[in-house]
Design a protein around this motif. Structure first.
Motif, PDB file in Angstrom:
ATOM      1  N   TYR A 110       0.871  -1.162   0.000  1.00 46.09           N
ATOM      2  CA  TYR A 110       0.000   0.000   0.000  1.00 46.09           C
ATOM      3  C   TYR A 110       0.911   1.215   0.000  1.00 46.09           C
ATOM      4  CZ  TYR A 110      -3.652   3.257   1.414  1.00 46.09           C
ATOM      5  OH  TYR A 110      -4.523   4.313   1.460  1.00 46.09           O
ATOM      6  N   PRO A 111       0.846   2.066  -1.025  1.00 46.54           N
ATOM      7  CA  PRO A 111       1.873   3.076  -1.234  1.00 46.54           C
ATOM      8  C   PRO A 111       1.822   4.324  -0.364  1.00 46.54           C
ATOM      9  CG  PRO A 111       0.210   3.235  -2.918  1.00 46.54           C
ATOM     10  CD  PRO A 111      -0.145   2.046  -2.062  1.00 46.54           C
ATOM     11  N   ILE A 112       0.751   4.551   0.371  1.00 47.75           N
ATOM     12  CA  ILE A 112       0.656   5.822   1.090  1.00 47.75           C
ATOM     13  C   ILE A 112      -0.008   5.631   2.441  1.00 47.75           C
ATOM     14  CG2 ILE A 112      -1.510   6.428  -0.028  1.00 47.75           C
ATOM     15  CD1 ILE A 112      -0.564   9.333   0.032  1.00 47.75           C
ATOM     16  N   SER A 113       0.483   6.290   3.429  1.00 50.27           N
ATOM     17  CA  SER A 113      -0.142   6.259   4.742  1.00 50.27           C
ATOM     18  C   SER A 113      -1.392   7.134   4.708  1.00 50.27           C
ATOM     19  CB  SER A 113       0.853   6.763   5.781  1.00 50.27           C
ATOM     20  OG  SER A 113       0.305   7.702   6.634  1.00 50.27           O
ATOM     21  N   SER A 114      -2.408   6.766   5.435  1.00 44.94           N
ATOM     22  CA  SER A 114      -3.634   7.560   5.450  1.00 44.94           C
ATOM     23  C   SER A 114      -3.383   8.949   6.042  1.00 44.94           C
ATOM     24  CB  SER A 114      -4.733   6.836   6.207  1.00 44.94           C
ATOM     25  OG  SER A 114      -4.346   6.650   7.538  1.00 44.94           O
ATOM     26  N   GLN A 115      -2.339   9.098   6.851  1.00 41.82           N
ATOM     27  CA  GLN A 115      -2.011  10.416   7.396  1.00 41.82           C
ATOM     28  C   GLN A 115      -1.544  11.360   6.292  1.00 41.82           C
ATOM     29  OE1 GLN A 115       0.907   9.632  10.447  1.00 41.82           O
ATOM     30  NE2 GLN A 115      -0.663   9.673  12.023  1.00 41.82           N
ATOM     31  N   ARG A 116      -1.017  10.819   5.219  1.00 39.53           N
ATOM     32  CA  ARG A 116      -0.496  11.631   4.126  1.00 39.53           C
ATOM     33  C   ARG A 116      -1.506  11.779   2.994  1.00 39.53           C
ATOM     34  NH1 ARG A 116       3.970  14.229   5.339  1.00 39.53           N
ATOM     35  NH2 ARG A 116       4.291  14.345   3.124  1.00 39.53           N
ATOM     36  N   CYS A 117      -2.683  11.224   3.131  1.00 38.52           N
ATOM     37  CA  CYS A 117      -3.684  11.232   2.068  1.00 38.52           C
ATOM     38  C   CYS A 117      -4.002  12.639   1.587  1.00 38.52           C
ATOM     39  CB  CYS A 117      -4.952  10.538   2.541  1.00 38.52           C
ATOM     40  SG  CYS A 117      -6.243  10.444   1.311  1.00 38.52           S
ATOM     41  N   ASP A 118      -4.097  13.584   2.503  1.00 34.27           N
ATOM     42  CA  ASP A 118      -4.461  14.943   2.111  1.00 34.27           C
ATOM     43  C   ASP A 118      -3.323  15.672   1.393  1.00 34.27           C
ATOM     44  OD1 ASP A 118      -3.001  14.923   4.480  1.00 34.27           O
ATOM     45  OD2 ASP A 118      -3.927  16.751   5.220  1.00 34.27           O
ATOM     46  N   LEU A 119      -2.130  15.099   1.400  1.00 35.28           N
ATOM     47  CA  LEU A 119      -0.987  15.738   0.763  1.00 35.28           C
ATOM     48  C   LEU A 119      -0.714  15.212  -0.639  1.00 35.28           C
ATOM     49  CD1 LEU A 119       1.460  15.758   3.800  1.00 35.28           C
ATOM     50  CD2 LEU A 119      -0.066  17.576   3.030  1.00 35.28           C
ATOM     51  N   CYS A 120      -1.437  14.209  -1.062  1.00 31.71           N
ATOM     52  CA  CYS A 120      -1.125  13.620  -2.358  1.00 31.71           C
ATOM     53  C   CYS A 120      -2.062  14.148  -3.444  1.00 31.71           C
ATOM     54  CB  CYS A 120      -1.188  12.106  -2.292  1.00 31.71           C
ATOM     55  SG  CYS A 120      -2.828  11.442  -2.038  1.00 31.71           S
ATOM     56  N   ASP A 121      -1.617  14.038  -4.667  1.00 33.02           N
ATOM     57  CA  ASP A 121      -2.405  14.431  -5.821  1.00 33.02           C
ATOM     58  C   ASP A 121      -2.521  13.192  -6.701  1.00 33.02           C
ATOM     59  OD1 ASP A 121      -3.747  15.922  -7.707  1.00 33.02           O
ATOM     60  OD2 ASP A 121      -1.913  16.671  -8.630  1.00 33.02           O
ATOM     61  N   ASN A 122      -3.726  12.821  -7.045  1.00 33.59           N
ATOM     62  CA  ASN A 122      -3.948  11.615  -7.851  1.00 33.59           C
ATOM     63  C   ASN A 122      -3.365  10.381  -7.165  1.00 33.59           C
ATOM     64  OD1 ASN A 122      -5.275  12.997  -9.944  1.00 33.59           O
ATOM     65  ND2 ASN A 122      -3.291  13.695 -10.694  1.00 33.59           N
ATOM     66  N   CYS A 123      -3.786  10.130  -5.947  1.00 32.67           N
ATOM     67  CA  CYS A 123      -3.235   9.040  -5.138  1.00 32.67           C
ATOM     68  C   CYS A 123      -3.640   7.651  -5.595  1.00 32.67           C
ATOM     69  CB  CYS A 123      -3.673   9.205  -3.680  1.00 32.67           C
ATOM     70  SG  CYS A 123      -2.901  10.618  -2.902  1.00 32.67           S
ATOM     71  N   ALA A 124      -4.620   7.524  -6.421  1.00 31.74           N
ATOM     72  CA  ALA A 124      -5.085   6.204  -6.837  1.00 31.74           C
ATOM     73  C   ALA A 124      -4.041   5.506  -7.695  1.00 31.74           C
ATOM     74  CB  ALA A 124      -6.385   6.325  -7.615  1.00 31.74           C
ATOM     75  N   ASN A 125      -3.949   4.193  -7.530  1.00 32.10           N
ATOM     76  CA  ASN A 125      -3.091   3.379  -8.378  1.00 32.10           C
ATOM     77  C   ASN A 125      -3.912   2.987  -9.603  1.00 32.10           C
ATOM     78  OD1 ASN A 125      -1.480   1.522  -9.639  1.00 32.10           O
ATOM     79  ND2 ASN A 125      -1.461   0.060  -7.944  1.00 32.10           N
ATOM     80  N   LEU A 126      -3.769   3.743 -10.676  1.00 30.63           N
ATOM     81  CA  LEU A 126      -4.571   3.521 -11.879  1.00 30.63           C
ATOM     82  C   LEU A 126      -3.804   2.775 -12.959  1.00 30.63           C
ATOM     83  CD1 LEU A 126      -6.369   6.972 -12.075  1.00 30.63           C
ATOM     84  CD2 LEU A 126      -7.160   4.848 -11.020  1.00 30.63           C
ATOM     85  N   THR A 127      -2.671   2.186 -12.593  1.00 28.00           N
ATOM     86  CA  THR A 127      -1.910   1.421 -13.571  1.00 28.00           C
ATOM     87  C   THR A 127      -2.701   0.186 -13.974  1.00 28.00           C
ATOM     88  OG1 THR A 127      -0.762   0.236 -11.808  1.00 28.00           O
ATOM     89  CG2 THR A 127       0.326   2.180 -12.697  1.00 28.00           C
ATOM     90  N   ALA A 128      -2.545  -0.186 -15.213  1.00 29.67           N
ATOM     91  CA  ALA A 128      -3.246  -1.373 -15.712  1.00 29.67           C
ATOM     92  C   ALA A 128      -2.716  -2.597 -14.973  1.00 29.67           C
ATOM     93  CB  ALA A 128      -3.028  -1.524 -17.211  1.00 29.67           C
ATOM     94  N   GLY A 129      -3.610  -3.420 -14.535  1.00 30.07           N
ATOM     95  CA  GLY A 129      -3.226  -4.633 -13.830  1.00 30.07           C
ATOM     96  C   GLY A 129      -4.371  -5.623 -13.865  1.00 30.07           C
ATOM     97  N   SER A 130      -4.099  -6.814 -13.438  1.00 35.47           N
ATOM     98  CA  SER A 130      -5.124  -7.849 -13.513  1.00 35.47           C
ATOM     99  C   SER A 130      -5.993  -7.924 -12.267  1.00 35.47           C
ATOM    100  CB  SER A 130      -4.469  -9.203 -13.771  1.00 35.47           C
ATOM    101  OG  SER A 130      -3.595  -9.518 -12.696  1.00 35.47           O
ATOM    102  N   GLU A 131      -5.666  -7.145 -11.219  1.00 34.16           N
ATOM    103  CA  GLU A 131      -6.423  -7.218  -9.970  1.00 34.16           C
ATOM    104  C   GLU A 131      -6.718  -5.825  -9.427  1.00 34.16           C
ATOM    105  OE1 GLU A 131      -4.864 -11.356  -8.110  1.00 34.16           O
ATOM    106  OE2 GLU A 131      -3.463  -9.680  -8.060  1.00 34.16           O
ATOM    107  N   ARG A 132      -7.808  -5.735  -8.662  1.00 31.79           N
ATOM    108  CA  ARG A 132      -8.209  -4.495  -7.990  1.00 31.79           C
ATOM    109  C   ARG A 132      -8.194  -4.733  -6.484  1.00 31.79           C
ATOM    110  NH1 ARG A 132      -8.189   0.062 -11.195  1.00 31.79           N
ATOM    111  NH2 ARG A 132      -8.594  -0.649 -13.301  1.00 31.79           N
ATOM    112  N   VAL A 133      -8.147  -3.647  -5.725  1.00 33.69           N
ATOM    113  CA  VAL A 133      -8.057  -3.731  -4.265  1.00 33.69           C
ATOM    114  C   VAL A 133      -9.445  -3.917  -3.645  1.00 33.69           C
ATOM    115  CG1 VAL A 133      -7.395  -2.514  -2.154  1.00 33.69           C
ATOM    116  CG2 VAL A 133      -6.000  -2.295  -4.229  1.00 33.69           C
ATOM    117  N   MET A 134      -9.528  -4.849  -2.699  1.00 34.46           N
ATOM    118  CA  MET A 134     -10.727  -5.063  -1.884  1.00 34.46           C
ATOM    119  C   MET A 134     -10.360  -4.744  -0.443  1.00 34.46           C
ATOM    120  SD  MET A 134     -12.114  -8.665  -3.553  1.00 34.46           S
ATOM    121  CE  MET A 134     -10.870  -9.637  -2.728  1.00 34.46           C
ATOM    122  N   ARG A 135     -11.257  -4.047   0.265  1.00 30.64           N
ATOM    123  CA  ARG A 135     -10.985  -3.658   1.645  1.00 30.64           C
ATOM    124  C   ARG A 135     -12.180  -3.970   2.540  1.00 30.64           C
ATOM    125  NH1 ARG A 135      -6.462   0.031   2.209  1.00 30.64           N
ATOM    126  NH2 ARG A 135      -6.913  -0.248   4.401  1.00 30.64           N
TER     127      ARG A 135
END
Length: 171
Positions: A110-135
């Motif tokens: 998981y590339p980013i801590s939730s504490q840093r969420c407000d500091l990122c721009d375009n935080c989603a991992n939108l790279t093409a891949g065969s799987e998506r995240v489930m939480r």
């Protein structure tokens, strides 16, 4: 809804005026922002605050745990903040009930801590891949799988009986 593919979840959220949350957004809501909670309600596992472990199932029924054993959405939102299973901002069922699709493609870390969420721009991992995240963990999981840090990969075109979605909306 359960048994929906990632594509159906995405289409439903768009139809409903929203979108799938990014993994960073989902995590931020689940951990209570800078509180970094282990569970949406706090840091202690509490069996009365989440739908998990096939709650509703009884061994006397003589059948395996199924989706019919799932309690209604929000059934752990009873009481005040000190006793309900809701997250900091009132979201129900962030732990247990159904796993939830997020917008992001899955990567091992998981590339980013939730504490840093407000500091990122375009935080989603939108790279093409065969799987998506489930939480979030599901109704047939153990409480250890309901922590706010637990995540799994899922194939976006497949259906899982213990998987659904929640929609996010921009302010």
């Amino acid at each position: 809804m359960n048994c929906i593919t990632w594509h159906e979840a995405m289409a439903f959220c768009v139809w409903d005026g929203g979108r799938l949350p990014t993994e960073a957004e989902w995590s931020y809501a689940a951990v209570g922002g800078d509180e970094e909670r282990s569970y949406p309600w706090g840091d202690t596992a509490d069996e009365d605050r989440a739908v998990f472990g096939c709650y509703g199932y009884t061994e006397a029924s003589g059948r395996p745990c199924t989706i019919a054993d799932l309690l209604p959405v929000g059934s752990r939102s009873i009481g005040d903040e000190a006793t309900s299973g809701d997250g900091k901002w009132g979201q129900a069922d962030l732990a247990g009930s159904l796993w939830e699709w997020t917008l992001d493609g899955y990567s091992d870390e998981y590339p980013i801590s939730s504490q840093r969420c407000d500091l990122c721009d375009n935080c989603a991992n939108l790279t093409a891949g065969s799987e998506r995240v489930m939480r979030g963990g599901g109704f047939d999981d153990d409480i250890e799988n309901l922590t706010t840090s637990h995540r799994l990969p899922g194939k976006p075109a497949e259906r899982y009986y213990g998987l659904g979605a929640r929609c996010a909306r921009d302010r």
